[in-house]
Design an enzyme around this catalytic site. Structure first.
Site, short mmCIF file in Angstrom:
data_model
loop_
_atom_site.label_atom_id
_atom_site.label_comp_id
_atom_site.label_asym_id
_atom_site.label_seq_id
_atom_site.Cartn_x
_atom_site.Cartn_y
_atom_site.Cartn_z
N THR A 1 -0.94 4.48 0.23
CA THR A 1 -1.44 5.32 0.40
C THR A 1 -1.11 6.83 2.03
OG1 THR A 1 -4.21 3.45 0.14
CG2 THR A 1 -4.12 6.02 1.60
N CYS B 1 0.78 -1.12 0.31
CA CYS B 1 -0.03 -0.05 -0.34
C CYS B 1 1.35 1.28 0.13
CB CYS B 1 -0.67 -0.08 1.22
SG CYS B 1 -1.46 1.01 1.46
P1 5GP Z 1 -1.18 -6.76 4.04
O1 5GP Z 1 -1.11 -7.85 4.39
O2 5GP Z 1 -0.17 -7.42 2.65
O3 5GP Z 1 0.12 -6.26 4.76
O4 5GP Z 1 -1.92 -6.15 3.45
C1 5GP Z 1 -3.34 -6.77 3.10
C2 5GP Z 1 -4.43 -5.01 2.99
O5 5GP Z 1 -3.33 -4.37 1.96
C3 5GP Z 1 -5.23 -6.03 2.13
O6 5GP Z 1 -6.27 -6.45 2.92
C4 5GP Z 1 -6.18 -4.38 1.55
O7 5GP Z 1 -6.52 -3.69 2.74
C5 5GP Z 1 -4.25 -3.24 1.88
N1 5GP Z 1 -4.41 -3.34 0.45
C6 5GP Z 1 -4.16 -4.44 -0.66
N2 5GP Z 1 -4.46 -3.46 -1.96
C7 5GP Z 1 -3.88 -2.28 -1.72
C8 5GP Z 1 -3.48 -0.83 -2.31
O8 5GP Z 1 -2.90 -0.54 -4.17
N3 5GP Z 1 -3.51 0.27 -1.80
C9 5GP Z 1 -3.93 0.42 -0.67
N4 5GP Z 1 -3.80 1.11 0.22
N5 5GP Z 1 -3.79 -0.88 0.51
C10 5GP Z 1 -4.28 -2.33 -0.39
#
Ligand code: 5GP
Length: 373
Positions: free
Chosen positions: A213, A211
């Site tokens: 953001t 992400c």
């Molecule tokens: P991780 O377990 O990889 O740290 O986080 C997974 C979460 O990241 C997902 O369930 C979703 O909420 C968030 N996420 C997935 N793709 C994106 C993206 O392209 N941008 C953002 N801001 N969040 C994402």
């Protein structure tokens, strides 16, 4: 009688009013400390447990609005097209884990999967965004496969009025389905979504491994604090939450549960496996799998024909070293959480948050070999 002094006083007052308007234009700073997983460790506590095998990770929940009941190990594969795949679901359901299936499978693919894997359907959610095409597809899937009882309504920013209306409409249309909705990071929005018909609120803005953001927008909330505050708000209304994003190792998953999360959603930790989506790349004799955010340029090119002119991508693409079958990773995660429970004296996952005392730390692992395991 008007004197020079009263005139001056009035003049000063009107100046003051002009200088300090009722609605302050000064930004507010919240000085409370907000923490991430990396900022804390769990304090060990005296325990009567003799072995990790005594720990029960299964939880049962009754949902506030759908009135449905859940039983399983409350870890969820994220609804990303690289993680929330049917292949992943087949393995996760064997371990009683849950999969939020991504929204890009066709109805035909859903039907084929459902016929061959009917025993997995109770551990799945069908996902949707807010567009009418997403919603139509969701309706078709849920009508064709009534055993699927969970809906995952996922938008990057769960704070819009339009999203609240969307949750209300979905609740009206599917009164008996359990609705997961998000993402948000503050108690007042958790309450609003629950009162609008959602059962389980997805918590996390910006912590995800792919992400961007926080970089692109400057918006976010440290995940451990978000989970603690949102769990408190949700539980007050008999709702539930998912800690979504930011877990980089089994210890983080345990911390999320310790902080009060009912479910923990994983993306990056489940990426790079045989069951994950994403292209397999071979270079210099090593294998990698592509893993990308659902708002990354790569995902938007794949599904929306590119990044729209008015927006920026808020996700990135990474190459994850190929990790083989996801089964090994699942055992590693579950083994880690069982061990956490024995360290703090929780015989059941349900007891973990009650047995949790977090200690603030400045370092959580020894960096000498720079190994994150
Ligand atoms: P991780 O377990 O990889 O740290 O986080 C997974 C979460 O990241 C997902 O369930 C979703 O909420 C968030 N996420 C997935 N793709 C994106 C993206 O392209 N941008 C953002 N801001 N969040 C994402």
């Amino acid at each position: 009688m008007e004197t020079k002094n009263t005139r001056n006083h009035e003049k000063n007052q009107s100046l003051q009013i002009r200088r300090y308007p009722e609605v302050s234009t000064m930004p507010h700073i919240d000085n409370d400390v907000k923490l991430d997983f990396k900022d804390v460790l769990l304090r060990p506590k005296r325990s009567t447990l003799k072995s990790r095998s005594e720990v029960d990770l299964t939880r049962s929940f009754s949902f506030r609005n759908s009135k449905q009941v859940y039983t399983g190990i409350p870890i969820i594969a994220a609804n990303m097209d690289t993680v929330g795949t049917f292949e992943m679901a087949k393995v996760l359901c064997k371990f009683s884990l849950f999969t939020a299936i991504h929204k890009h499978y066709s109805l035909k693919q859903w039907k084929e999967f459902a016929v061959q894997n009917s025993d997995c359907l109770e551990h799945l959610a069908a996902s949707s965004g807010m567009s009418s095409s997403d919603f139509e597809q969701l309706e078709e899937i849920l009508e064709a496969i009534p055993q699927v009882k969970y809906i995952c309504l996922d938008v990057a920013n769960g704070y819009s009025e339009q999203f609240v209306e969307c949750v209300k409409e979905v609740r009206k249309r599917f009164p008996q389905h359990t609705i997961m909705a998000g993402n948000v990071v503050t108690g007042e929005m958790v309450e609003e979504l629950i009162l609008s018909g959602a059962d389980i609120i997805k918590v996390g803005i910006g912590p995800g491994s792919v992400c961007t953001t926080r970089k692109k927008t400057g918006v976010g909330y440290p995940q451990l604090s978000a989970v603690m505050e949102c769990a408190d708000a949700a539980h007050g209304l008999k709702g539930h939450i998912i800690s979504d994003g930011g877990c980089s190792c089994p210890g983080d998953v345990a911390k999320a549960f310790g902080a009060g999360a009912d479910f923990v959603m994983l993306g990056g930790m489940l990426a790079g496996h045989s069951e994950s989506g994403g292209e397999l790349i071979e270079r210099d004799g090593k294998k990698y799998k592509l893993f990308y955010g659902m708002s990354s340029e790569m995902a938007m090119k794949k599904y929306a024909g590119g990044v729209a002119e008015y927006r920026a991508s808020e996700g990135k693409t990474v190459e994850v070293p190929f990790k083989g079958d996801v089964e090994h990773t699942i055992r590693d995660i579950l083994g880690g959480i069982r061990s956490t429970c024995t360290y703090v004296g929780a015989a059941k996952l349900k007891e973990l948050s009650r047995r949790t005392t977090f200690i603030r730390v400045t370092q959580q692992v020894n960096p000498i070999f720079n190994d994150n395991k």
